[in-house]
Design an enzyme around this catalytic site. Sequence first.
Site, mmCIF file in Angstrom:
data_model
loop_
_atom_site.group_PDB
_atom_site.id
_atom_site.type_symbol
_atom_site.label_atom_id
_atom_site.label_comp_id
_atom_site.label_asym_id
_atom_site.label_seq_id
_atom_site.Cartn_x
_atom_site.Cartn_y
_atom_site.Cartn_z
ATOM 1 N N HIS A 48 3.636 2.692 -8.127
ATOM 2 C CA HIS A 48 4.349 3.332 -9.855
ATOM 3 C C HIS A 48 5.391 3.452 -10.444
ATOM 4 C CE1 HIS A 48 0.680 5.883 -10.254
ATOM 5 N NE2 HIS A 48 0.822 7.058 -9.462
ATOM 6 N N ARG A 73 5.097 3.089 0.066
ATOM 7 C CA ARG A 73 3.881 3.997 -0.531
ATOM 8 C C ARG A 73 3.374 2.102 -1.430
ATOM 9 N NH1 ARG A 73 2.930 8.627 -5.521
ATOM 10 N NH2 ARG A 73 4.592 7.142 -6.391
ATOM 11 N N ASP A 87 4.479 -5.614 8.186
ATOM 12 C CA ASP A 87 4.874 -6.796 8.493
ATOM 13 C C ASP A 87 6.125 -7.249 7.796
ATOM 14 O OD1 ASP A 87 2.752 -7.264 10.093
ATOM 15 O OD2 ASP A 87 2.224 -8.808 8.464
ATOM 16 N N GLU A 153 -4.530 14.890 -2.783
ATOM 17 C CA GLU A 153 -4.381 14.916 -4.172
ATOM 18 C C GLU A 153 -5.542 14.885 -5.868
ATOM 19 O OE1 GLU A 153 -0.721 11.265 -5.695
ATOM 20 O OE2 GLU A 153 -2.474 10.372 -4.075
ATOM 21 N N ASP A 179 -0.419 14.665 -9.593
ATOM 22 C CA ASP A 179 -2.140 13.621 -9.674
ATOM 23 C C ASP A 179 -3.015 15.524 -9.306
ATOM 24 O OD1 ASP A 179 -2.110 11.827 -10.899
ATOM 25 O OD2 ASP A 179 -1.332 11.009 -8.678
#
Length: 270
Positions: A48, A73, A87, A153, A179
């Site tokens: 987000h 995230r 990575d 969620e 959520d």
Amino acid sequence: MQEANSYRKKLESGEKAIGIWQMYPAPSISRSLARIPGLNWILIDCEHGNMDDASMHEAIANISPYGPSPLVRIPDAQGWMIKRALDAGAHGIMVPLVSTKETAEYIVEQSKFPPRGKRGFGSPFSMTSFGLSSAADYLRQANDSTVVIVQIETEEAVNNVEAIAAVDGIDVIFIGPIDLSNFLGHPLAYGEEHPKVTQAIDRILKAAHKAGKKAGIFTGNPEDAKRRAEQGFDMVNLGTDVANLVSNVVQGLQKVQNQTEVAPAKGGGY
């Protein structure tokens, strides 16, 4: 590597891991947050937040030298997204909207090098955030040093939470309360926490601890973080960089205007 991962160390010690969300794509913000004493982790929000791939790399590089663990995230449970975050040197990944045991197993598989998983090897960046000089050292230690966090969620996820928590390689079960409340049909954005949402949160917390895993929940402000920590959650946060900036300006403005009654910022739900 495990010594360098302050987030993992904090959780394994039994202490509360307190962090913050970073949503702005600025290395200076990453450094400023990372220098705050006592802050254990900073989550770089590529779901987000205003974070692209390059911003994620820069944030990790600017957080890791100061002590807090850079967590990422990702937007979705896709293998290439997991690979890009790890990575880049993330100490752990958080994956949203995980609703089944099979998805949790896939996430672990994509997060671990063979023979435990199917993660590809070749990044010249991942070792740096752990203070390693050898890619071979990273390869040997990464499977046991990085952290996998999955978000519960949806109603389906709640119904499957015991099976998800039991998956080997999942370290933290994390609740996105906004959520979750939306999927349960009782949005927190509309007011108080509905009993159905409360029951779901309690079930998730118990399932995580019963499986020997840690439990986290998004908290939008210090008061909420303290309440959830006292409830038994192992991982809480002090809102987001965006919400804290806005809240601080609003409260300062109101104080200047002699409005002393200032409600704490909700911080949004992630």
